[in-house]
Structure formats: C-alpha cells, structure tokens
Design a protein around this motif. Sequence first.
Motif, PDB file in Angstrom:
ATOM      1  N   ASP A  70       0.817  -1.214   0.000  1.00 24.77           N
ATOM      2  CA  ASP A  70       0.000   0.000   0.000  1.00 24.77           C
ATOM      3  C   ASP A  70       0.857   1.274   0.000  1.00 24.77           C
ATOM      4  OD1 ASP A  70      -2.446   1.423   0.005  1.00 24.77           O
ATOM      5  OD2 ASP A  70      -2.272   1.768   2.162  1.00 24.77           O
ATOM      6  N   TYR A  82       2.459   4.763  -1.452  1.00 26.88           N
ATOM      7  CA  TYR A  82       1.837   5.871  -2.193  1.00 26.88           C
ATOM      8  C   TYR A  82       2.425   5.982  -3.598  1.00 26.88           C
ATOM      9  CZ  TYR A  82       0.275  10.551  -3.460  1.00 26.88           C
ATOM     10  OH  TYR A  82      -0.290  11.618  -4.113  1.00 26.88           O
ATOM     11  N   ASN A 115      -1.890   4.895  -6.771  1.00 23.73           N
ATOM     12  CA  ASN A 115      -2.392   4.717  -5.405  1.00 23.73           C
ATOM     13  C   ASN A 115      -2.302   6.033  -4.631  1.00 23.73           C
ATOM     14  OD1 ASN A 115      -3.448   3.364  -3.194  1.00 23.73           O
ATOM     15  ND2 ASN A 115      -1.491   2.491  -2.556  1.00 23.73           N
ATOM     16  N   SER A 117      -3.371   6.454  -0.679  1.00 24.24           N
ATOM     17  CA  SER A 117      -2.598   5.826   0.381  1.00 24.24           C
ATOM     18  C   SER A 117      -2.081   6.847   1.390  1.00 24.24           C
ATOM     19  CB  SER A 117      -1.406   5.068  -0.224  1.00 24.24           C
ATOM     20  OG  SER A 117      -0.527   4.622   0.786  1.00 24.24           O
TER      21      SER A 117
END
Length: 217
Positions: free
Chosen positions: A97, A99, A104, A107
């Motif tokens: 997860d 960024y 994403n 995140s």
Amino acid sequence: MREYIKNITKTNNLVLDGTLGSDEINRFAKSDYRWADNKRKDFQTRKVRKGEIYQFEFGKNFIPEMSYEHRGLVIGVNKKLLYVLPIFSYNPQKHQDVYHPIDNNKSKSDLYLLKSSDYLFIQHDSVLKLNDIRTISINRILYQQKDGRIDIESFEYKAIEELVLNKYFPSFLYEFKNCISDKQQLAAELCKQKQEITELETKIRELEAKVNKVNEI
C-alpha cells in the motif's frame, strides 16, 4: 581514551557474539572509515540543487532511522547543510500500500513509490522514505547518480513536497491551502469588479456623448 576503548570493546563484542551480520559489519566499517577520512577535509564545493539524487553516507544510526550508504533526494539546501529524503529498494511483499501519485494516490503510507520505468537513475523500483527527512552535511555525498534528478516543476516532485509538508507540518499545510484558496477567490472577485468598472466607464462615456449631443442642439 577510556571512552574510546569502551566503545571499541562494545563494538567488538557485538561482532563476536553474532549480533551484527557480515554485511552490516562491512557497512559500518565503511561508514567509520569515511567519517575519519573526511573529518579534516574542507567542505565539498559542488553546487547542489533541489531535486537532485545523490549517493549518501548516512552513517550509523538507530532503527528505524536510515543508516549507511543509500540514495537520497535533495529537497532543500541551506549553505553546506542538505535536507534529504532517503531512497531504498522496493519490496512488494514488505512494502504494501505504498503511495503513488497515479496508481495509489489515496494511500497514507510513509513510502512513495518510484518506478524504474519513470526514472533513469534507478534500475529497479524503489521507495522514497517520506517520514525520515535528514539534515546532513554536504560532505556526506559520495557521488551523484547518473541522470539523478527529478524536475522540481514536475507534478511528481510537487506531490512529494506536499506529502512531506503533510507529514511534518499538517496544520501549516492546511492553513497554507486555505490562504491559496482565499487568494484565488479574492483574485476572481477583483477581476469581476474590474470588469464591472470597465463596463461602467463605457456607459459613462456613452452617456457623456449623448449629453454633449443634446448640448450642441
């Protein structure tokens, strides 16, 4: 001298009892050697700029601080002090997860994914450690990475700076964004008022022209 001997003894004990692996022994030995080798040297004279990527010797530090030799992104320069974000290898199993501004961007991770397909200075995907900004001497530079630069006007670099501000100074960033929003709103209102003034001036000139015609009759 006693403190020095205590230090050497303590370090040797860590080596002998197996607390330190061979890789870390090699890395901290290099770190100590570089410190001693540079102790009496003048400051490097190179010109360092924001957005540049260098290989740094971060030295021996406590976990989870970054230690030893790693890449780093310069995000600030103050004379001979540099403000640097460490870069290290990306492990998909360990670093989940992370960024990324496109893939994403929701995140809240402290790690920023740098894809090797986007940057020439890395051969494999890496991560930028957003929550471990380091203030270091310019003499910790080992060398500059080939093609080692992120354009400070780019969307990616600006995203990095904003994320760092949000990590360290969230209230300041919030107030700053509000000021920007207020400024934009005031600028829009000012532009509208200027347009209204221009329209009123045009009407005044038209009315003056009509009055002058009447007076001429």
